[in-house]
Scaffold this active site. Structure first.
Site, mmCIF file in Angstrom:
data_model
loop_
_atom_site.group_PDB
_atom_site.id
_atom_site.type_symbol
_atom_site.label_atom_id
_atom_site.label_comp_id
_atom_site.label_asym_id
_atom_site.label_seq_id
_atom_site.Cartn_x
_atom_site.Cartn_y
_atom_site.Cartn_z
ATOM 1 N N HIS A 243 -8.272 1.029 -4.056
ATOM 2 C CA HIS A 243 -9.217 0.763 -2.968
ATOM 3 C C HIS A 243 -9.938 2.065 -2.678
ATOM 4 O O HIS A 243 -9.350 2.988 -2.106
ATOM 5 C CB HIS A 243 -8.419 0.258 -1.753
ATOM 6 N N MET B 272 -11.683 -6.066 5.276
ATOM 7 C CA MET B 272 -10.810 -5.133 6.007
ATOM 8 C C MET B 272 -10.461 -5.725 7.366
ATOM 9 O O MET B 272 -11.332 -6.222 8.091
ATOM 10 C CB MET B 272 -11.504 -3.784 6.201
ATOM 11 N N GLY C 173 -9.307 3.956 6.826
ATOM 12 C CA GLY C 173 -9.068 5.384 7.038
ATOM 13 C C GLY C 173 -7.619 5.740 7.289
ATOM 14 O O GLY C 173 -7.189 6.825 6.915
ATOM 15 N N PHE C 174 -6.883 4.835 7.902
ATOM 16 C CA PHE C 174 -5.498 5.162 8.248
ATOM 17 C C PHE C 174 -4.610 3.933 8.138
ATOM 18 O O PHE C 174 -5.056 2.824 8.438
ATOM 19 C CB PHE C 174 -5.417 5.712 9.684
ATOM 20 N N MET D 155 -9.131 8.084 -0.457
ATOM 21 C CA MET D 155 -10.007 8.480 0.663
ATOM 22 C C MET D 155 -10.500 9.897 0.423
ATOM 23 O O MET D 155 -9.737 10.763 -0.021
ATOM 24 C CB MET D 155 -9.249 8.436 1.981
ATOM 25 N N GLY E 245 -1.037 1.952 9.399
ATOM 26 C CA GLY E 245 -0.310 1.813 10.652
ATOM 27 C C GLY E 245 -1.137 1.409 11.852
ATOM 28 O O GLY E 245 -0.665 1.488 12.989
ATOM 29 N N HIS F 2 -1.135 -1.134 -4.268
ATOM 30 C CA HIS F 2 -2.436 -0.828 -3.667
ATOM 31 C C HIS F 2 -2.513 0.679 -3.434
ATOM 32 O O HIS F 2 -1.647 1.268 -2.781
ATOM 33 C CB HIS F 2 -2.545 -1.594 -2.349
ATOM 34 N N ASP G 209 -4.777 3.710 -1.991
ATOM 35 C CA ASP G 209 -5.894 4.020 -1.097
ATOM 36 C C ASP G 209 -6.455 5.402 -1.400
ATOM 37 O O ASP G 209 -5.810 6.418 -1.146
ATOM 38 C CB ASP G 209 -5.419 3.960 0.363
ATOM 39 N N SER H 172 0.841 -1.199 0.000
ATOM 40 C CA SER H 172 0.000 0.000 0.000
ATOM 41 C C SER H 172 0.874 1.247 0.000
ATOM 42 O O SER H 172 1.667 1.480 0.918
ATOM 43 C CB SER H 172 -0.899 0.023 1.231
ATOM 44 N N ASP I 243 -6.640 -6.417 4.209
ATOM 45 C CA ASP I 243 -6.005 -5.087 4.189
ATOM 46 C C ASP I 243 -6.138 -4.463 5.575
ATOM 47 O O ASP I 243 -7.255 -4.302 6.078
ATOM 48 C CB ASP I 243 -6.715 -4.227 3.136
ATOM 49 N N GLY I 244 -4.959 -4.118 6.135
ATOM 50 C CA GLY I 244 -4.948 -3.437 7.426
ATOM 51 C C GLY I 244 -4.181 -4.221 8.471
ATOM 52 O O GLY I 244 -4.601 -5.311 8.866
ATOM 53 N N SER J 176 2.603 -0.158 6.061
ATOM 54 C CA SER J 176 3.735 0.198 6.915
ATOM 55 C C SER J 176 4.748 -0.935 7.028
ATOM 56 O O SER J 176 5.946 -0.687 7.160
ATOM 57 C CB SER J 176 3.243 0.656 8.290
ATOM 58 N N MET K 257 -12.162 4.302 -0.777
ATOM 59 C CA MET K 257 -12.856 4.569 0.496
ATOM 60 C C MET K 257 -13.530 5.920 0.346
ATOM 61 O O MET K 257 -13.116 6.928 0.930
ATOM 62 C CB MET K 257 -11.846 4.542 1.654
HETATM 63 C C1 DX5 Z 1 -6.462 1.592 5.476
HETATM 64 C C2 DX5 Z 1 -5.970 1.295 4.096
HETATM 65 C C3 DX5 Z 1 -4.837 0.352 4.035
HETATM 66 C C4 DX5 Z 1 -3.589 0.864 4.704
HETATM 67 C C5 DX5 Z 1 -2.841 -0.320 5.188
HETATM 68 O O1 DX5 Z 1 -7.674 2.229 5.430
HETATM 69 O O2 DX5 Z 1 -7.015 0.731 3.313
HETATM 70 O O3 DX5 Z 1 -4.551 -0.050 2.704
HETATM 71 O O4 DX5 Z 1 -2.755 1.595 3.860
HETATM 72 O O5 DX5 Z 1 -1.763 0.131 5.923
HETATM 73 P P1 DX5 Z 1 -1.069 -0.797 7.018
HETATM 74 O O6 DX5 Z 1 -0.547 -2.008 6.294
HETATM 75 O O7 DX5 Z 1 -0.013 0.059 7.576
HETATM 76 O O8 DX5 Z 1 -2.143 -1.174 8.008
HETATM 77 ZN ZN ZN Z 2 -6.476 -0.179 1.375
#
Ligand code: DX5
Ligand code: ZN
Length: 223
Positions: free
Chosen positions: A64, A135, A140-141, A35, A143, A31, A33, A8, A173-174, A196, A66
């Protein structure tokens, strides 16, 4: 289905996306993201960045979304160059029509569920889909800590996909990392997003291969 790793870019240096792509040459996907600060409380990037990235990167893009109103925006990401576009079922108004549009425009169609959304109600939609994304954090974030509570749903999704037949991928994912990827693979996931864990490492390419090795070791080869 062979294991696939999708780093990601959210965890990469967003001012150097082309360099981030080049740092993970063995990645099956990048990937991306998207948002919009409506569906999730964070704002990342949109169509113009995806369009530039598609030109700059060797790997195919896995977008992806969101975002609110994917019915309106998702096809634009295919036109921008994404090879796979995943929308959230919680945000879509007409998911069957949307998945068909994505496929008609030449992309793989993915359906994502947040941690508290069941997957079973969507079993009848599977023939319209190329991928299901479970998920394993609240979207949303990057890490965040991996939510083990989502693993039974990954296993139920795997059973559902096996019942359905065909070749629908199951993405997680996540919080996916060297510590958690084996649990995901054991539950039946075959496409792994890691932000991360990959871009926070000194050698992102080595982490991609280490993740692949761990997941391959745990996956059920008879599938
Ligand atoms: C979160 C994202 C993920 C995120 C994963 O909403 O959809 O793709 O970047 O990051 P890590 O692997 O750090 O959880
Ligand atoms: Zn994602």
């Amino acid at each position: 289905m062979a294991i696939q790793i999708a780093p990601s870019l959210l965890a990469a240096d967003l001012a150097n996306l082309a360099a981030a792509a080049a740092a993970v040459p063995g990645a099956d996907w990048l990937h991306v993201d998207v948002m919009d600060n409506h569906f999730v409380p964070n704002l990342t990037l949109g169509l113009p960045v995806v369009e530039s990235l598609a030109r700059a990167a060797q790997q195919p893009l896995d977008c992806h979304l969101m975002i609110a109103d994917p019915d309106r925006w998702a096809v634009g990401y295919v036109e921008a160059g994404a090879a796979s576009v995943t929308f959230h079922i919680e945000a879509a108004t007409a998911p069957v029509r949307l998945a068909r549009e994505l496929r008609t425009h030449g992309a793989r169609a993915g359906l994502a569920v947040r941690p508290a959304t069941d997957i079973e109600p969507y079993e009848d939609l599977l023939s319209e889909l190329d991928m299901v994304l479970v998920m394993t954090v609240e979207p949303g974030f990057g890490g965040q800590s991996f939510l083990d509570v989502c693993l039974p749903k990954v296993a139920r999704a795997r059973a559902m996909l096996d019942r359905h037949g065909g070749d629908i991928w199951l993405q997680v994912d996540g919080g996916v990392s060297l510590d958690t990827i084996e649990r995901c693979a054991e539950a039946g996931a075959d496409v792994f997003v890691a932000g991360s864990a990959v871009f926070g490492a000194d050698d992102p390419a080595a982490v991609v291969e280490a993740l692949r090795g761990l997941a391959t070791g745990m996956s059920d080869d008879t599938r």
